[in-house]
Design an enzyme around this catalytic site. Structure first.
Site, PDB file in Angstrom:
ATOM      1  N   ARG A   1       8.842   0.703   9.330  1.00 35.36           N
ATOM      2  CA  ARG A   1       8.892   0.249   7.939  1.00 35.36           C
ATOM      3  C   ARG A   1       7.677  -0.560   7.522  1.00 35.36           C
ATOM      4  O   ARG A   1       7.261  -0.539   6.362  1.00 35.36           O
ATOM      5  CB  ARG A   1      10.121  -0.640   7.772  1.00 35.36           C
ATOM      6  CG  ARG A   1      11.264   0.007   7.106  1.00 35.36           C
ATOM      7  CD  ARG A   1      12.255  -1.063   6.747  1.00 35.36           C
ATOM      8  NE  ARG A   1      11.755  -1.856   5.633  1.00 35.36           N
ATOM      9  CZ  ARG A   1      12.009  -1.592   4.365  1.00 35.36           C
ATOM     10  NH1 ARG A   1      12.768  -0.581   4.049  1.00 35.36           N
ATOM     11  NH2 ARG A   1      11.523  -2.351   3.403  1.00 35.36           N
TER      12      ARG A   1
ATOM     13  N   CYS B   1      17.633   1.825   7.331  1.00 40.94           N
ATOM     14  CA  CYS B   1      17.331   1.240   8.634  1.00 40.94           C
ATOM     15  C   CYS B   1      18.658   0.838   9.268  1.00 40.94           C
ATOM     16  O   CYS B   1      19.599   0.513   8.548  1.00 40.94           O
ATOM     17  CB  CYS B   1      16.464   0.016   8.352  1.00 40.94           C
ATOM     18  SG  CYS B   1      15.864  -0.821   9.780  1.00 40.94           S
TER      19      CYS B   1
ATOM     20  N   ARG C   1      17.288  -1.596   3.190  1.00 43.69           N
ATOM     21  CA  ARG C   1      16.053  -2.387   3.082  1.00 43.69           C
ATOM     22  C   ARG C   1      15.263  -1.896   1.867  1.00 43.69           C
ATOM     23  O   ARG C   1      14.327  -1.118   1.979  1.00 43.69           O
ATOM     24  CB  ARG C   1      15.248  -2.283   4.387  1.00 43.69           C
ATOM     25  CG  ARG C   1      16.009  -2.930   5.535  1.00 43.69           C
ATOM     26  CD  ARG C   1      15.248  -2.944   6.809  1.00 43.69           C
ATOM     27  NE  ARG C   1      14.140  -3.876   6.813  1.00 43.69           N
ATOM     28  CZ  ARG C   1      13.266  -3.974   7.812  1.00 43.69           C
ATOM     29  NH1 ARG C   1      13.391  -3.199   8.862  1.00 43.69           N
ATOM     30  NH2 ARG C   1      12.284  -4.839   7.754  1.00 43.69           N
ATOM     31  N   PRO C   2      15.690  -2.394   0.699  1.00 39.65           N
ATOM     32  CA  PRO C   2      15.054  -1.934  -0.541  1.00 39.65           C
ATOM     33  C   PRO C   2      13.600  -2.391  -0.637  1.00 39.65           C
ATOM     34  O   PRO C   2      13.165  -3.268   0.113  1.00 39.65           O
ATOM     35  CB  PRO C   2      15.898  -2.602  -1.629  1.00 39.65           C
ATOM     36  CG  PRO C   2      16.526  -3.777  -0.967  1.00 39.65           C
ATOM     37  CD  PRO C   2      16.691  -3.426   0.477  1.00 39.65           C
ATOM     38  N   ILE C   3      12.861  -1.786  -1.557  1.00 40.81           N
ATOM     39  CA  ILE C   3      11.470  -2.221  -1.750  1.00 40.81           C
ATOM     40  C   ILE C   3      11.206  -2.581  -3.218  1.00 40.81           C
ATOM     41  O   ILE C   3      10.074  -2.574  -3.676  1.00 40.81           O
ATOM     42  CB  ILE C   3      10.452  -1.174  -1.249  1.00 40.81           C
ATOM     43  CG1 ILE C   3      10.691   0.186  -1.926  1.00 40.81           C
ATOM     44  CG2 ILE C   3      10.459  -1.026   0.244  1.00 40.81           C
ATOM     45  CD1 ILE C   3       9.446   1.056  -1.872  1.00 40.81           C
ATOM     46  N   ASP C   4      12.303  -2.898  -3.935  1.00 41.94           N
ATOM     47  CA  ASP C   4      12.149  -3.236  -5.356  1.00 41.94           C
ATOM     48  C   ASP C   4      11.198  -4.419  -5.573  1.00 41.94           C
ATOM     49  O   ASP C   4      10.446  -4.443  -6.551  1.00 41.94           O
ATOM     50  CB  ASP C   4      13.530  -3.529  -5.972  1.00 41.94           C
ATOM     51  CG  ASP C   4      14.287  -4.610  -5.204  1.00 41.94           C
ATOM     52  OD1 ASP C   4      14.385  -4.489  -3.963  1.00 41.94           O
ATOM     53  OD2 ASP C   4      14.755  -5.572  -5.823  1.00 41.94           O
TER      54      ASP C   4
ATOM     55  N   ASP D   1      15.648 -12.579  12.951  1.00 43.53           N
ATOM     56  CA  ASP D   1      15.150 -11.847  14.121  1.00 43.53           C
ATOM     57  C   ASP D   1      15.536 -12.509  15.450  1.00 43.53           C
ATOM     58  O   ASP D   1      15.222 -11.970  16.515  1.00 43.53           O
ATOM     59  CB  ASP D   1      13.617 -11.692  14.037  1.00 43.53           C
ATOM     60  CG  ASP D   1      13.210 -10.724  12.941  1.00 43.53           C
ATOM     61  OD1 ASP D   1      14.072  -9.982  12.445  1.00 43.53           O
ATOM     62  OD2 ASP D   1      12.019 -10.712  12.567  1.00 43.53           O
TER      63      ASP D   1
ATOM     64  N   ARG E   1       8.781  -1.442  20.926  1.00 39.37           N
ATOM     65  CA  ARG E   1       8.229  -1.647  19.578  1.00 39.37           C
ATOM     66  C   ARG E   1       7.839  -3.109  19.366  1.00 39.37           C
ATOM     67  O   ARG E   1       6.977  -3.402  18.536  1.00 39.37           O
ATOM     68  CB  ARG E   1       9.263  -1.277  18.520  1.00 39.37           C
ATOM     69  CG  ARG E   1       9.508   0.208  18.398  1.00 39.37           C
ATOM     70  CD  ARG E   1      10.386   0.499  17.201  1.00 39.37           C
ATOM     71  NE  ARG E   1       9.929  -0.298  16.072  1.00 39.37           N
ATOM     72  CZ  ARG E   1      10.728  -0.823  15.150  1.00 39.37           C
ATOM     73  NH1 ARG E   1      12.010  -0.628  15.189  1.00 39.37           N
ATOM     74  NH2 ARG E   1      10.225  -1.538  14.163  1.00 39.37           N
TER      75      ARG E   1
HETATM   76  C1  EPZ Z   1      10.067  -8.715   7.791  1.00 40.08           C
HETATM   77  O1  EPZ Z   1      10.619  -7.547   7.172  1.00 40.08           O
HETATM   78  C2  EPZ Z   1       9.998  -8.433   9.271  1.00 40.08           C
HETATM   79  N1  EPZ Z   1       9.178  -7.259   9.524  1.00 40.08           N
HETATM   80  C3  EPZ Z   1      11.403  -8.243   9.839  1.00 40.08           C
HETATM   81  O2  EPZ Z   1      11.283  -8.110  11.237  1.00 40.08           O
HETATM   82  C4  EPZ Z   1      12.247  -9.474   9.519  1.00 40.08           C
HETATM   83  O3  EPZ Z   1      13.571  -9.265   9.951  1.00 40.08           O
HETATM   84  C5  EPZ Z   1      12.229  -9.756   8.021  1.00 40.08           C
HETATM   85  O4  EPZ Z   1      10.849  -9.861   7.543  1.00 40.08           O
HETATM   86  C6  EPZ Z   1      12.953 -11.029   7.633  1.00 40.08           C
HETATM   87  O5  EPZ Z   1      12.354 -12.129   8.262  1.00 40.08           O
HETATM   88  C7  EPZ Z   1       7.853  -7.364   9.490  1.00 40.08           C
HETATM   89  O6  EPZ Z   1       7.282  -8.402   9.206  1.00 40.08           O
HETATM   90  C8  EPZ Z   1       7.071  -6.178   9.866  1.00 40.08           C
HETATM   91  P1  EPZ Z   1      12.096  -9.063   3.915  1.00 40.08           P
HETATM   92  P2  EPZ Z   1      10.619  -7.399   5.599  1.00 40.08           P
HETATM   93  O7  EPZ Z   1      11.529  -8.287   2.783  1.00 40.08           O
HETATM   94  O8  EPZ Z   1       9.456  -8.087   5.020  1.00 40.08           O
HETATM   95  C9  EPZ Z   1      15.561  -8.088   0.860  1.00 40.08           C
HETATM   96  C10 EPZ Z   1      11.818  -7.236  13.397  1.00 40.08           C
HETATM   97  O9  EPZ Z   1      12.816  -7.065  14.136  1.00 40.08           O
HETATM   98  N2  EPZ Z   1      14.576  -7.323   0.097  1.00 40.08           N
HETATM   99  O10 EPZ Z   1      11.600 -10.461   4.089  1.00 40.08           O
HETATM  100  O11 EPZ Z   1      10.826  -5.978   5.281  1.00 40.08           O
HETATM  101  C11 EPZ Z   1      15.865  -7.463   2.224  1.00 40.08           C
HETATM  102  O12 EPZ Z   1      16.793  -6.412   2.099  1.00 40.08           O
HETATM  103  C12 EPZ Z   1      11.923  -7.029  11.918  1.00 40.08           C
HETATM  104  O13 EPZ Z   1      10.698  -7.548  13.835  1.00 40.08           O
HETATM  105  C13 EPZ Z   1      14.902  -6.875  -1.151  1.00 40.08           C
HETATM  106  O14 EPZ Z   1      16.007  -7.095  -1.650  1.00 40.08           O
HETATM  107  O15 EPZ Z   1      11.913  -8.228   5.233  1.00 40.08           O
HETATM  108  C14 EPZ Z   1      16.365  -8.645   2.994  1.00 40.08           C
HETATM  109  O16 EPZ Z   1      17.705  -8.885   2.635  1.00 40.08           O
HETATM  110  C15 EPZ Z   1      13.081  -6.310  11.401  1.00 40.08           C
HETATM  111  N3  EPZ Z   1      13.961  -6.164  -1.851  1.00 40.08           N
HETATM  112  C16 EPZ Z   1      15.521  -9.791   2.450  1.00 40.08           C
HETATM  113  O17 EPZ Z   1      15.014  -9.337   1.200  1.00 40.08           O
HETATM  114  C17 EPZ Z   1      12.726  -5.922  -1.353  1.00 40.08           C
HETATM  115  O18 EPZ Z   1      11.916  -5.301  -2.049  1.00 40.08           O
HETATM  116  C18 EPZ Z   1      14.373 -10.204   3.329  1.00 40.08           C
HETATM  117  O19 EPZ Z   1      13.657  -9.063   3.776  1.00 40.08           O
HETATM  118  C19 EPZ Z   1      12.397  -6.403  -0.089  1.00 40.08           C
HETATM  119  C20 EPZ Z   1      13.338  -7.106   0.624  1.00 40.08           C
END
Ligand code: EPZ
Length: 421
Positions: free
Chosen positions: A92, A116, A121-124, A308, A400
């Protein structure tokens, strides 16, 4: 698919060296796309996800040279602005090329990352940040197509349902550094990995203030130059080995572990009966109480308890005295380790996104499988303390995110080996 075999019951002792942070170096490598000068990034861990990111950079037209833990990204113009489904679907974090491609090349085509095993895991928020800067974004045939006539700085509120987002902040920041004018990102993620990315961008000549706070201010510059940079140590790897010391009733010196990156974990480990001594270049971690004490944990954005490390802490308290409660507030469905831990004799029930863990006297080794990196790490910890043999299949999940895990654990007394299949 390799598997990891562990014969439990050995106290770990000695020194474990923490590698460079996976989640810091992935966006940092993507940020190298923002310049056409040479970047030299050191303390890069030898991990599958890192290789995937290097492959993406190569596919995008960059020459990448890996020498041990250092990676050189050489000048070379990006011809193709596409990050393909084949690569993005395996990791991702590939989404982190979206911001830099858009910032520097004004267009990007990145495969939509999709779901996932740890939940939706949205990307909004990524799209919100980039659209606010002036990107036009559509989704077609599974790809995010982003274009712009020129990004313009603005004020962006980037908070979501679950608080701030690490990679949405990273993407917005990487796009903003070359945008015209001033950008203010509100409710920016404060994680050390975002600060590390910001520090790399500063070394490249970006103008950024407020890193590590919820308000990050960026003044766009015309271009960025190459830089040399060393990635921070991996706080999640460090945390996993800190828990390994406590669960096995051993004593480990975790070299490069940083107190300031692991405050919430340290607080909870102390509550569980750990002793933690700070040394100049790491932490000594051991068990102080005879039995592990119960605790309650809620995962939150930094500096709260990291999601994590949720699974790994759950393994610890499975053999604690009394009842522990762990609530997941970042990924409410991130509990796939529970059924596997229960197969090893744990007593855990799930109520919504809260797990209730009734401490048991011991775990017993079993063949287990987890389809996620940190859940697999939790099974390793359980295996280290369980009676008998634990076989963890699908070891590629561990590969990974944990560099040479079987070698690091063997060196401190664990009986653990990889079986090639
Ligand atoms: C990062 O993912 C990490 N990955 C993840 O590590 C980690 O679990 C996560 O941050 C939270 O700390 C990397 O850095 C490569 P987020 P990321 O956007 O950035 C919601 C591991 O095991 N959200 O901070 O993708 C989301 O669903 C991994 O090493 C939205 O709603 O996570 C979650 O509830 C897995 N819309 C929250 O925000 C969005 O557009 C935080 O996710 C993006 C996220």
């Amino acid at each position: 698919m390799d598997k990891l075999v562990i014969e439990g019951g050995r106290k770990l002792s000695g020194e474990i060296n923490v590698s460079g942070a996976k989640n810091a170096c992935l966006p940092l490598l993507a940020a190298s796309l923002l310049t056409n000068e040479k970047c030299i990034i050191s303390n890069i861990p030898d991990l599958k996800d890192v290789n995937t990111m290097l492959e993406i950079l190569t596919q995008l037209g960059r020459e990448v040279i890996k020498k041990g833990t250092t990676v050189e990204i050489l000048p070379g113009d990006v011809k193709e602005v596409t990050a393909s489904y084949e690569l993005v679907s395996t990791m991702r974090a590939s989404i982190a090329v979206l911001g830099p491609l858009l910032g520097r090349y004004k267009k990007a085509k990145v495969s939509f990352p999709g779901g996932c095993v740890i939940g939706p895991r949205p990307i909004d928020l990524h799209m919100k940040g980039l659209r606010a800067l002036g990107a036009e974004i559509t989704v077609e045939a599974g790809y995010i197509l982003a274009t712009t006539r020129g990004l313009k700085g603005t004020r962006i509120y980037l908070g979501g349902h679950f608080g701030s987002s690490v990679l949405a902040t990273a993407n917005t920041l990487m796009a903003a550094v070359l945008a015209d004018g001033r950008t203010i990102i509100e409710d920016a993620a404060c994680e050390p990995e975002v600060v590390d990315l910001g520090n790399f961008l500063l070394a490249m000549g970006a103008d950024i203030e407020g890193l590590g706070t919820p308000t990050v201010k960026v003044r766009g510059v015309k271009e960025l130059k190459g830089a040399e940079y060393s990635v921070i140590p991996d706080r999640i790897e460090a945390g996993t080995y800190m828990i390994a010391a406590v669960i096995t009733d051993g004593k480990l010196f975790i070299k490069n572990a940083k107190v300031e990156h692991n405050l919430a974990l340290i607080d909870k480990l102390l509550e569980c009966g750990a002793g933690i001594d700070e040394e100049e270049d790491g932490l000594v971690v051991y068990r102080k109480t005879r039995n592990i004490q119960a605790t309650d944990i809620t995962t939150l954005t930094y500096p709260g308890f990291p999601t994590d490390l949720q699974a790994q802490m759950m393994s610890l308290v499975t053999i604690g005295d009394g009842i522990s409660v762990i609530t997941e507030k970042i990924y409410p469905e991130r509990f796939i380790h529970i059924s596997e831990l229960n197969r090893m004799g744990a007593e855990i029930i799930l109520e919504g996104s809260t797990s209730i863990i009734k401490g048991v006297k011991k775990l017993s080794g079993a063949p287990v499988m987890a389809s996620d990196l940190r859940a697999s790490a939790a099974l390793v910890l359980a295996g280290l303390v369980a009676d008998g043999k634990t076989e963890i299949s699908r070891m590629y999940h561990l590969d990974r995110g944990y560099e040479h895990i079987e070698e690091k654990l063997s060196a401190v007394g664990a009986k653990v080996w990889r079986v090639k299949e």
